[in-house]
Design an enzyme around this catalytic site. Structure first.
Site, PDB file in Angstrom:
ATOM      1  N   ASP A 232      28.103  24.819  13.419  1.00 35.48           N
ATOM      2  CA  ASP A 232      28.868  23.790  12.824  1.00 35.48           C
ATOM      3  C   ASP A 232      30.362  23.626  11.909  1.00 35.48           C
ATOM      4  OD1 ASP A 232      26.088  23.204  11.749  1.00 35.48           O
ATOM      5  OD2 ASP A 232      25.946  23.765  10.178  1.00 35.48           O
TER       6      ASP A 232
ATOM      7  N   MET B 213      22.812  18.992  13.312  1.00 36.19           N
ATOM      8  CA  MET B 213      23.050  19.351  12.573  1.00 36.19           C
ATOM      9  C   MET B 213      24.780  19.635  11.814  1.00 36.19           C
ATOM     10  SD  MET B 213      21.359  22.885  13.673  1.00 36.19           S
ATOM     11  CE  MET B 213      19.158  23.437  14.222  1.00 36.19           C
ATOM     12  N   GLY B 214      24.165  19.712  10.846  1.00 35.30           N
ATOM     13  CA  GLY B 214      25.896  19.957  10.006  1.00 35.30           C
ATOM     14  C   GLY B 214      25.250  19.249   8.301  1.00 35.30           C
TER      15      GLY B 214
END
Length: 341
Positions: A127, A169-170
């Site tokens: 991330d 993702m994040g």
């Protein structure tokens, strides 16, 4: 001197490169004896420690994941967690720890450092949200994987003239979404730092169709609409208080389809982003982090994290690195809005 090595949190391309460089330099230049703590902080709680030598790290540079295993364990959520970690280190005569992890793992390391445990942190996360370092290893690999997926999705979207929503993702930071979205030529990029207007998203989608192209929408898993809520897979919390995110991509596709009267589908990249072999840059960065982490241990410079500043590896206080999450600056996000729609 005996040093323990621990990998915690989500797996990440480049973890093995750190372990390899720590062990190689520590043994060859400083005659340090190494042990590995299995499965992150869980192994520290359960006294699961294995020897680490040069033969055990041969051939692991290009491998994803971690030979030590990992877990999302918070020792302070377990009865007598601090004492059990201290007992494990004492039982194996461990003088110091090299802790490789993201915000949660390093957050535990920060508190253990305050409690007197000698340790040095190494920042890892796909991330890229650890403060104090320009980049974390694993991020470059994840962006490359997401970009390739977006490239592939362009052709199938245009074959059927449908919107494809790509969920990456994040949780709190949109670094992957922004980098991969720009590199992949996405028409809409949605990140957690900027709550979005679903009407504006649909306007961008319509604009793309009007030019006879199919839209690609890239959305971070933690992105939310104005006055909306994060999309949750369930209400269960992990030991760091995190819920399992999932669903924003499906919600977006459904809303776009209903509001624009066009077909929309979702692709959730999920764990594909952090599996497999690390990129050349991540191998390079992880290796440098490992070399400098073992130097910090040799110098007795504990309570620090190695970090990338420009092209230099520096040491910063762990407390500074874990105080806040590194987020996308609004001005950086605004730079790219010319490509939306």
């Amino acid at each position: 001197m005996r040093v323990g090595v621990l990998t915690g949190g989500g797996d990440c391309p480049g973890l093995n490169a750190v372990i390899r460089s720590v062990v190689r330099k520590g043994i060859q230049e400083y005659a340090i004896d190494f042990v590995g703590v299995r499965d992150g902080w869980l192994g520290a709680l359960q006294d699961r420690v294995i020897p680490l030598d040069i033969s055990s790290v041969r051939g692991i540079l290009p491998r994803g994941g971690t030979i030590l295993g990992s877990s999302r364990t918070n020792p302070f959520k377990h009865e007598d967690g601090l004492r059990r970690v201290q007992d494990t280190l004492a039982a194996h005569n461990v003088d110091a720890l090299i802790v490789i992890g993201g915000e949660d793992t390093l957050g535990v390391a920060t508190e253990l450092s305050r409690q007197g445990i000698n340790l040095v942190g190494v920042p890892k996360t796909i991330d890229n949200d650890v403060s104090g370092t320009d980049y974390t290893f694993g991020f470059d690999t994840a962006v490359g994987i997401a970009t390739e997926a977006i490239d592939r999705l362009h052709t199938t979207a245009e074959s059927h003239m449908r919107t494809l929503v790509v969920e990456v993702m994040g949780r709190h930071s949109g670094w992957i979404a922004l980098h991969a979205g720009i590199a992949g030529g996405a028409n809409v990029i949605l990140i957690p730092e900027q709550p979005f207007d679903i009407d504006q998203v649909c306007a961008w989608v319509r604009s793309r169709f009007e030019t006879n192209y199919a839209p690609i929408v890239v959305v971070a898993e933690g992105a939310v609409p104005h006055e909306g809520q994060m999309m949750l897979r369930d209400q269960a919390l992990d030991e760091f208080g995190h819920v399992r995110l999932s669903g924003i991509g499906e919600w977006l596709a459904r809303e776009i389809s209903e509001r624009t009267a066009t077909d929309a589908r979702t692709t959730v990249l999920g764990h594909i982003q952090r599996g497999g072999t690390p990129s050349a840059f991540d191998r390079w960065l992880a290796t440098r982090f490992g070399l400098h982490a073992v130097d910090a241990v040799k110098d007795g410079d504990f309570g620090k994290m190695v970090a990338l500043h420009g092209t230099q590896i520096v040491r910063i206080p762990l407390a500074d690195a874990t105080e806040t999450t590194k987020k996308v600056d609004p001005s950086l996000y605004d730079e790219f809005q010319v490509f939306f729609g």
